[in-house]
Design an enzyme around this catalytic site. Structure first.
Site, short mmCIF file in Angstrom:
data_model
loop_
_atom_site.label_atom_id
_atom_site.label_comp_id
_atom_site.label_asym_id
_atom_site.label_seq_id
_atom_site.Cartn_x
_atom_site.Cartn_y
_atom_site.Cartn_z
N LYS A 31 0.82 -1.22 0.00
CA LYS A 31 0.00 0.00 0.00
C LYS A 31 0.85 1.27 0.00
O LYS A 31 0.47 2.27 -0.61
CB LYS A 31 -0.97 0.01 1.17
CG LYS A 31 -0.35 0.13 2.55
CD LYS A 31 -1.40 0.09 3.63
CE LYS A 31 -0.80 0.14 5.03
NZ LYS A 31 -0.11 1.38 5.31
N THR A 32 2.00 1.26 0.69
CA THR A 32 2.85 2.45 0.70
C THR A 32 3.36 2.75 -0.71
O THR A 32 3.40 3.92 -1.14
CB THR A 32 4.04 2.27 1.66
OG1 THR A 32 3.55 1.97 2.96
CG2 THR A 32 4.89 3.53 1.72
N ASP A 218 -3.96 7.26 4.88
CA ASP A 218 -3.51 5.89 5.10
C ASP A 218 -4.09 5.36 6.41
O ASP A 218 -4.46 6.14 7.29
CB ASP A 218 -1.97 5.88 5.15
CG ASP A 218 -1.39 4.48 5.08
OD1 ASP A 218 -2.14 3.54 4.76
OD2 ASP A 218 -0.19 4.33 5.36
N GLU A 219 -4.16 4.04 6.56
CA GLU A 219 -4.66 3.39 7.79
C GLU A 219 -6.02 3.94 8.20
O GLU A 219 -6.28 4.22 9.37
CB GLU A 219 -3.64 3.56 8.93
CG GLU A 219 -2.25 3.05 8.63
CD GLU A 219 -2.14 1.53 8.63
OE1 GLU A 219 -3.17 0.85 8.72
OE2 GLU A 219 -1.00 1.03 8.52
N GLN A 249 -7.62 -5.32 9.82
CA GLN A 249 -6.55 -4.94 10.75
C GLN A 249 -6.98 -3.78 11.67
O GLN A 249 -6.13 -3.07 12.21
CB GLN A 249 -5.28 -4.56 9.99
CG GLN A 249 -4.68 -5.72 9.22
CD GLN A 249 -3.34 -5.38 8.60
OE1 GLN A 249 -2.32 -5.27 9.28
NE2 GLN A 249 -3.32 -5.20 7.28
N ARG A 606 2.18 -11.17 10.58
CA ARG A 606 3.52 -10.59 10.82
C ARG A 606 4.61 -11.55 10.36
O ARG A 606 5.75 -11.14 10.16
CB ARG A 606 3.73 -10.30 12.31
CG ARG A 606 2.85 -9.27 12.98
CD ARG A 606 2.66 -8.01 12.18
NE ARG A 606 1.48 -8.11 11.32
CZ ARG A 606 1.22 -7.29 10.31
NH1 ARG A 606 2.08 -6.33 10.01
NH2 ARG A 606 0.13 -7.43 9.59
#
Length: 744
Positions: A31-32, A218-219, A249, A606
């Site tokens: 996504k970044t 973002d987020e 998330q 993770r």
């Protein structure tokens, strides 16, 4: 801008620039990269001016990374573009225009310790006992109110019939008054006051609406009501709003994040274009299959399924230990074995847990094995006493009206100004509705203060603060810090600081030197090099939990692990009542279990290559030893993805809580009937299923119903005594011959 390296979904997300866009970005889906490429595409290919772009994320680290990537991508200058956290963005807006709502533009930003001090002062003034009205609880309540955009009057009106909450509302009101008098804001105010400014001043609102023609967040799943409202206000004019996030998330509901912001985005804006980023570049397909299957049990989510080109990989390994000591020894042994056999660095390993208290046994085991480790969440640099002292001096130099900082440093180092003297000064300031500094300047007229104390105060005001304030306009920040240290060392500050343990004293000395280095770095990279800008940067950075990369095993809660990745991950304590946490298990609210399941999804994803899940047959935690029940999330794992390492030696009963009558009924009727009706229906259902129970059917793992304690799982047996973990009543020991137990 070259878009050929993007996968089809990523490219779609980049090229759809007009109108509202929702990018559902699964874990590890790049996504970044999408966000930074999208910004480059807007500027290079679409001709958008950098000043017309606002990009918001949650951490300084993420904002800096995004800015660096954009600068590497672009050929043109993009310094006018805002890439920042919510708080940094709001500080910039408030520094320019907060005077329009009656505040000083040179405000300081209070941290959590400053807040506690101020709340204690307010409690004292209102004659409220700080044992009954615990300051941190009040701060949390005030923070929640601000997150929901309730000012003190609205909060008071909501709680008129609740005496305790009404008094907390009074503290909230006084707390806000004191902040304003001190020319200070807390972190929640940064967003709260920005929304207030934009709603109350059309000229300011029009300026920022016209400036920010393209907004990216973002987020987005982690946004609160206040953050949501801020973005909605700014985006209303042009509607070119792109939000990126993953509802799977969303794990911060307990601190104000509202998952509905992302789930209902399509209701807030017209003709929303939705893009799903489902290709994962981090983990093996086995790990992703496990994560996908677990999270699919949630109802409140957008449907998506992560996939990876890494088709090979190790099965997820499950280890059942006798207790937490054996569990931790297993983790230490496996880290040592994998590190040795696969030539891995210790920083490749992470041990994740649901509760901080679980780290103790893991630490003990790693210490016994002489394996270095680092616990995320230790004392941060900016929270150390010597650094907070220096920051307080700098804040008073910048803004003498800051009562909290004045009280911190007035007798640091010791100048003979005792607590009683400070209380008298504070009482006089409250009486006159002035700052403490104003009273200090006029101290010679105060006959209540002893001559010795008056002389010390005059020395502090004139020769320390007064002199340093004149230096503010002459010296750069790093030199000013040196002058502060010189000035207070005249009164023995360094000697006072270095008393005690020699190693700790040296560490404090190094911290002071490092603070000067922080200022020097600021002078090199910041466009504005004044003290006010430095203090703002320090305040915002101090909230960051970023850690330096060192070759040690990482220990952290699963919450802390979000956004990180490791080749080898251990998740310890996979037991009902621990993960999911007990309050979620006891709750009648499905959303709490769903948030715990999202947390499990975060933990699993993770891991890049190897994942271990461990649990115990009994666990001692918080001073109590209890038999354990395997987490319901363990049973939700696909059987083809897991490998039981010691299934022959150790068995453990699983919680069936995800599939029992109560949960099924709640899922079907949760939006149409209340809790009482649910309970009645469950009882009726259980009665319908009643049958004559064969005592031999009662064995470990059996689901049973008790007429008083409700539904539970048998976790142990000794003779006629049955140990049962009840969903609502905890663990009980029952004699099966004298109590009716119905096997479900």
């Amino acid at each position: 801008m070259n878009l050929d390296t993007l996968n089809p979904a990523q490219r779609e997300a980049v090229e759809k620039t007009e109108g509202p866009v929702l990018i559902l970005a699964g874990a590890g889906s790049g996504k970044t990269r999408v966000l930074t490429t999208r910004i480059g595409h807007l500027i290079e290919d679409k001709g958008v001016q950098p000043a017309n772009i606002l990009a918001i994320t949650f951490t300084n680290k993420a904002a800096n990374e995004m800015r660096e990537r954009v600068e590497e991508t672009l050929e043109s200058d993009a310094s006018d573009m805002w890439i920042s956290t919510f708080h940094s963005c709001c500080v910039r807006i408030l520094r320019k225009d907060i005077n329009r709502i009656g505040y000083n533009r040179s405000f300081v930003i209070y941290d959590s310790a400053d807040q506690v001090t101020l709340v204690k002062d307010c409690l004292k003034e209102l004659n409220l006992n700080d044992k009954v009205f615990e300051p941190k609880m009040i701060i949390s309540t005030i923070s929640g109110a601000k997150d929901k955009l309730y000012d003190p009057k609205q909060f008071k009106a909501m709680h008129m019939n609740d005496n305790r909450m009404s008094k907390i509302a009074d503290v909230y009101a006084l707390y806000q008054d004191r902040l304003k008098r001190n020319s200070a804001l807390d972190f929640d105010d940064l967003i709260f006051k920005t929304v207030e400014l934009l709603k109350s001043d059309k000229e300011v609102l029009d300026y920022y609406r016209n400036r920010f023609k393209y907004i990216m967040v973002d987020e987005y799943q982690d946004t609160s009501k206040a953050q949501y409202e801020l973005i909605k206000i700014l985006a209303r004019e042009h509607q070119n709003i792109c939000v990126v996030g993953d509802d799977d998330q969303s794990i911060y509901g307990w601190r104000g994040a509202d998952i509905r912001n992302i789930l209902e985005f399509e209701k807030d804006y017209d003709d929303v274009h939705v893009v799903k980023l489902e290709q994962n570049y981090r983990s093996t397909q086995i790990i992703l299959d496990a994560a996908n299957t677990v999270i699919s049990n949630n109802i409140e989510r957008k449907r998506k399924r992560l996939w990876s080109e890494k088709k090979d990989g190790e099965l997820i390994k499950i280890q059942v230990a006798q207790d937490e000591i054996e569990e931790s020894d297993f983790v230490a042994d496996m880290i040592a074995k994998i590190s040795r056999e696969q030539n891995r660095s210790y920083k490749d390993f992470a041990v994740l847990y649901r509760a901080n208290a679980q780290s103790r046994s893991v630490e003990d085991a790693l210490n016994r094995s002489q394996i270095p480790y680092n616990i995320y969440g230790g004392t941060k640099f900016y929270e150390r006493k010597e650094i907070k002292d220096l920051i307080a001096y700098l804040r008073v130099i910048q803004n003498p009206q800051d009562d909290i900082s004045i009280k911190r440093i007035i007798n640091v180092p010791r100048r003979g100004i005792g607590l009683r003297t400070i209380e008298k000064i504070e009482d006089r300031a409250n009486l006159k509705q002035e700052s403490i500094y104003s009273v200090l300047i006029d101290i010679e007229t105060n006959s209540d203060i002893s001559t010795k104390a008056r002389n010390s105060i005059s020395e502090f005001v004139d020769n320390v603060i007064g002199t340093l304030r004149t230096m503010r306009e002459v010296y750069p920040v790093s030199k000013l810090i040196e002058k502060v240290i010189e000035s207070i060392d005249y009164y023995g500050y360094i000697d006072e600081l270095y008393k005690g343990n020699k190693e700790e004293a040296e560490e404090r000395k190094d911290n002071v030197k490092e603070f000067i280095s922080v200022a020097m770095e600021f002078e090199q990279i910041s466009e504005e090099k004044d003290l006010e800008t430095f203090l703002t940067g320090v305040a915002l950075t101090s909230e960051s939990s970023e850690e330096e990369e060192i070759d040690k095993v990482s220990l952290m809660t699963i919450h802390t692990s979000k956004g990180l990745e490791f080749p080898v991950v251990f998740i310890v304590g996979m037991e009902d009542g621990l993960f999911p946490i007990a309050r979620a298990v006891r709750s009648m609210n499905d959303s709490e279990i769903e948030e715990e399941r999202r947390l499990c999804y975060v933990g699993i994803t993770r891991a890049k290559e190897i994942l271990y899940l461990t649990l115990t047959q009994k666990r001692t935690l918080y001073g109590k030893t209890n038999p354990s029940i395997a987490s319901r999330f363990m049973e939700e794992l696909p059987k083809e993805c897991i490998e039981r390492l010691n299934s022959a030696e150790k068995e453990l009963s699983y919680s069936k809580a995800s599939y029992n009558v109560l949960d099924k009924y709640k899922q079907k009727y949760m939006n149409t009937i209340n809790k009482t009706a649910v309970a009645k229906q469950v009882n009726a259902t259980i009665k319908d299923k009643e049958k004559e129970t064969n005592i031999d059917d009662i064995k470990p793992g059996a689901r049973v119903h008790h007429p008083k304690f409700g539904v539970g799982t048998v976790v142990g047996m000794m003779g006629t005594d049955v140990t049962i973990a009840f969903e609502q009543q905890g663990i009980k020991k029952i004699n099966k011959e004298y109590t009716t137990l119905d096997v479900l």
